[in-house]
Write a protein that holds these residues in place. Structure first.
Motif, PDB file in Angstrom:
ATOM      1  N   GLY A 318       0.759  -1.239   0.000  1.00 17.20           N
ATOM      2  CA  GLY A 318       0.000   0.000   0.000  1.00 17.20           C
ATOM      3  C   GLY A 318       0.788   1.287   0.000  1.00 17.20           C
ATOM      4  N   SER A 429      -2.128   8.404  -3.744  1.00 19.50           N
ATOM      5  CA  SER A 429      -2.272   8.078  -2.326  1.00 19.50           C
ATOM      6  C   SER A 429      -1.827   9.285  -1.513  1.00 19.50           C
ATOM      7  CB  SER A 429      -1.440   6.849  -1.964  1.00 19.50           C
ATOM      8  OG  SER A 429      -0.070   7.069  -2.263  1.00 19.50           O
ATOM      9  N   TYR A 439      -2.989   5.185   5.280  1.00 19.82           N
ATOM     10  CA  TYR A 439      -3.870   4.057   5.607  1.00 19.82           C
ATOM     11  C   TYR A 439      -5.219   4.529   6.136  1.00 19.82           C
ATOM     12  CZ  TYR A 439      -0.029   0.823   4.787  1.00 19.82           C
ATOM     13  OH  TYR A 439       0.980   0.088   4.197  1.00 19.82           O
ATOM     14  N   GLN A 440      -5.231   5.625   6.863  1.00 21.16           N
ATOM     15  CA  GLN A 440      -6.510   6.206   7.280  1.00 21.16           C
ATOM     16  C   GLN A 440      -7.360   6.540   6.060  1.00 21.16           C
ATOM     17  OE1 GLN A 440      -5.512   9.617   9.659  1.00 21.16           O
ATOM     18  NE2 GLN A 440      -5.281   8.449  11.553  1.00 21.16           N
ATOM     19  N   TYR A 442      -7.135   5.246   3.088  1.00 20.11           N
ATOM     20  CA  TYR A 442      -7.517   4.019   2.390  1.00 20.11           C
ATOM     21  C   TYR A 442      -8.698   3.303   3.053  1.00 20.11           C
ATOM     22  CZ  TYR A 442      -2.842   3.842   0.091  1.00 20.11           C
ATOM     23  OH  TYR A 442      -1.699   4.088  -0.639  1.00 20.11           O
ATOM     24  N   ILE A 467      -6.055   1.167  13.084  1.00 20.73           N
ATOM     25  CA  ILE A 467      -5.617   2.496  12.665  1.00 20.73           C
ATOM     26  C   ILE A 467      -5.753   3.489  13.819  1.00 20.73           C
ATOM     27  CG2 ILE A 467      -6.176   4.445  11.153  1.00 20.73           C
ATOM     28  CD1 ILE A 467      -6.924   2.349   9.007  1.00 20.73           C
ATOM     29  N   LEU A 483       1.839  -0.499  11.560  1.00 21.59           N
ATOM     30  CA  LEU A 483       2.064  -0.296  10.132  1.00 21.59           C
ATOM     31  C   LEU A 483       2.325  -1.619   9.416  1.00 21.59           C
ATOM     32  CD1 LEU A 483       4.283   2.930  10.108  1.00 21.59           C
ATOM     33  CD2 LEU A 483       1.878   2.744   9.461  1.00 21.59           C
ATOM     34  N   LEU A 486      -0.956  -3.342   8.804  1.00 23.61           N
ATOM     35  CA  LEU A 486      -1.708  -2.681   7.739  1.00 23.61           C
ATOM     36  C   LEU A 486      -1.142  -3.027   6.365  1.00 23.61           C
ATOM     37  CD1 LEU A 486      -2.269   0.769   9.452  1.00 23.61           C
ATOM     38  CD2 LEU A 486      -4.035  -0.898   8.855  1.00 23.61           C
ATOM     39  N   GLN A 487       0.173  -3.185   6.287  1.00 27.65           N
ATOM     40  CA  GLN A 487       0.767  -3.605   5.024  1.00 27.65           C
ATOM     41  C   GLN A 487       0.323  -5.016   4.655  1.00 27.65           C
ATOM     42  OE1 GLN A 487       5.090  -2.505   4.600  1.00 27.65           O
ATOM     43  NE2 GLN A 487       4.727  -1.336   6.472  1.00 27.65           N
ATOM     44  N   THR A 490      -3.367  -4.931   3.490  1.00 30.17           N
ATOM     45  CA  THR A 490      -3.489  -4.374   2.143  1.00 30.17           C
ATOM     46  C   THR A 490      -3.095  -5.406   1.097  1.00 30.17           C
ATOM     47  OG1 THR A 490      -2.968  -2.174   3.017  1.00 30.17           O
ATOM     48  CG2 THR A 490      -2.816  -2.470   0.634  1.00 30.17           C
TER      49      THR A 490
END
Length: 544
Positions: A318, A429, A439-440, A442, A467, A483, A486-487, A490
């Motif tokens: 992401g 992005s 990420y927020q 997304y 998040i 993080l 979150l990766q 994604t």
């Protein structure tokens, strides 16, 4: 920023151009910049004018400078968190004035933030709709206190994006969403409207600007162009001084014409993706999304369609080159097959998903026999992205997928992305202080319908909570773990297909004006379309 306090250096009063002292600077001159628009109209409301005036007519409280890691305080002179991360105290500079000479104080700041609660269309970062902000209050003429319901060490990053507007001019307006702000009053370096025509607008010096001797320039002249193809010859002819758009073959078409004065610098910027509407078939099938990614030769797209300026992005997690230090290399490697150019695997996945060429015409049909075809949306006039999308459609054609470019005006693009009214759309992005903001944008449910990046349809309450947990800790180790998760999320869900890390498009001429950020003196990321970065540059530009 640390856990308890925002530590920052105030650099806005210093001349950042290397080797030049303030006493050597000549006052005067006009900076010419291009704006892609069909024409200018008499609308000086910063919330309804595509943000042309932020950092020019309206000064931000502060700027989070991702190029240097510093905080450049502007209207504010400091900002501190309480120990529990639930209160932010912002101190304004002494002696601030609006361009009409009226005092600019804490009441103006409070009014400016509260109006975004009353008019949700202006709540650019969702600080009210997110539910955490409880109040904004003036403790005295120079002190504003933001009170949060829950700890959030990231909340302060939102403050630079909101426009501080004059209460004495705006408070009597009944409907601010239709307010065009005639006879504007601002706090930025250029507030005087010298003239406005359909194809040109000129803003000139603020007589009450808070930084003594600034701006060095007298005026900024905005020139209207329909698209990038018109900007390129304008740069070549010397009609504009600052370009922030894609220029084809820049070394030969621009630099070579005047090597002493024509320059460019393209530091890393945002990651560019193909956003997929997973609410609709066939994009609701993960196998299809993975196949669409594997069908693309990113290196070739960058080299041919984008002239080699971007960097191909093979990270399925992401984020791209801008956040390189935050990319977990192990996670990126684990999911690297998703971004590998492998059309045979792409075809196999499409077959598994029931998308086969039944009638023998070379193109796949859906499982029910209906044609499989979709549009890829891009803004009319964005010539570099149009070329990219053209190549994407050719690669999809090679695996039996019929796709087409759909060019639309900005207003349509903006609306469709926010309302999830698209099949596929090429989009950027978020560029921010930290990738958690990307990420927020997304995935946070609060951003659905409000931002350009959250309309893909992949949302999860657990991801919302993950998040949100980032701002509740000051531990760098815990934030890294968030993080990393979150990766992984994604990559496993692939709501968008990574293409490349966009360069920061920045062309400039030193024939008349100097003081630009450069690779040798990178005092700020040279982004025209970011008001905070724009104002820092404007405060450093001067006649040569």
């Amino acid at each position: 920023m640390q856990n308890k306090k925002l530590l920052a250096s105030i650099v806005c009063g210093a001349l950042l151009s290397a080797g030049i002292s303030a006493s050597d600077i000549k006052q005067g001159g006009t900076l010419n910049v291009p704006i892609i628009t069909t024409g200018f109209v008499e609308n000086f409301n910063p919330y309804t004018s595509k943000d042309v005036f932020h950092g020019i007519m309206f000064e931000p409280l502060m700027v989070f400078n991702n190029m240097t890691g510093e905080t450049n305080f502007r209207l504010a002179e400091s900002a501190n968190y309480s120990d529990d991360l639930k209160t932010i105290t912002v101190k304004l500079r002494d002696g601030l004035k609006w361009s009409d000479g009226e005092t600019l104080d804490a009441n103006d700041v409070v009014f400016s933030f509260v109006l975004t609660k009353n008019f949700p269309a202006f709540d650019l970062k969702g600080i009210w709709s997110g539910g955490n902000l409880q109040s904004v209050e003036a403790k005295d003429g120079n002190t504003v206190v933001f009170t949060l319901a829950e700890p959030d060490s990231t909340f302060i990053w939102n403050l630079e994006k909101y426009h501080i507007v004059p209460q004495h001019k705006w408070s009597g307006v009944e409907n601010l969403t239709t307010f065009t702000n005639p006879e504007p009053v601002g706090s930025g370096p250029m507030t005087t409207v010298k003239f406005l025509k359909s194809q040109q607008m000129e803003l000139c010096r603020n007589p009450n600007y808070y930084l003594e001797g600034r701006p060095y320039l007298d005026c900024v002249s905005f020139r209207s162009y329909n698209d990038n193809s018109q900007i390129q010859p304008a740069l070549m002819k010397g009609e504009i001084d600052w370009g922030s758009n894609f220029i084809a073959d820049i070394e030969s078409t621009f630099v070579a014409r005047d090597k002493a004065n024509n320059h460019f610098w393209y530091p890393a910027n945002d990651a560019i993706h193909l956003y997929l509407n997973t609410k609709e078939a066939p994009f609701s099938d993960l196998r299809v999304r993975q196949a669409l990614s594997m069908a693309l030769d990113r290196d070739l797209i960058v080299d041919i369609a984008a002239y080699g300026y971007p960097t191909a992005n093979f990270n399925a997690g992401g984020i791209g080159e801008l956040y390189e230090t935050n990319i977990n290399k192990d996670i990126s490697k684990k999911y690297s097959h998703l971004t590998e150019f492998n059309q045979e695997k792409a075809k196999a996945l499409l077959d598994e998903a029931g998308l086969k060429d039944v009638d023998g015409d070379g193109y796949r049909e859906k499982a029910d026999g209906s044609p499989l075809a979709f549009d890829i949306e891009v803004v009319n006039g964005w010539t570099d992205w149009i070329q990219v999308v053209q190549m994407v459609t050719e690669f999809y054609d090679e695996v039996g997928i019929k796709s087409a470019i759909k060019t639309v005006d900005w207003a349509v693009y903006d609306k469709n992305l926010k309302e999830s009214n698209y099949d596929v759309a090429i989009n950027w992005s978020m560029v921010a202080t930290n990738p958690i903001i990307a990420y927020q944008e997304y995935f946070s449910s609060s951003r659905v319908g409000k931002g350009w990046h959250a309309g893909h349809g992949v949302n999860d309450p657990e991801i919302d909570a993950l998040i949100d947990s980032f701002g509740k800790t000051g531990s760098a180790e815990e934030q890294k773990e968030i993080l990393d998760k979150l990766q992984t999320f994604t990559a496993e869900n692939m709501p968008f297909i990574p293409l490349f890390s966009n360069p920061t498009w920045f062309q400039y001429s030193t024939k008349k004006v100097d003081g630009w950020p450069t690779k040798e003196n990178p005092y700020v990321q040279p982004v025209w379309y970011d008001g905070g970065k724009r104002v820092i540059i404007l405060n450093n530009l001067h006649l040569k």
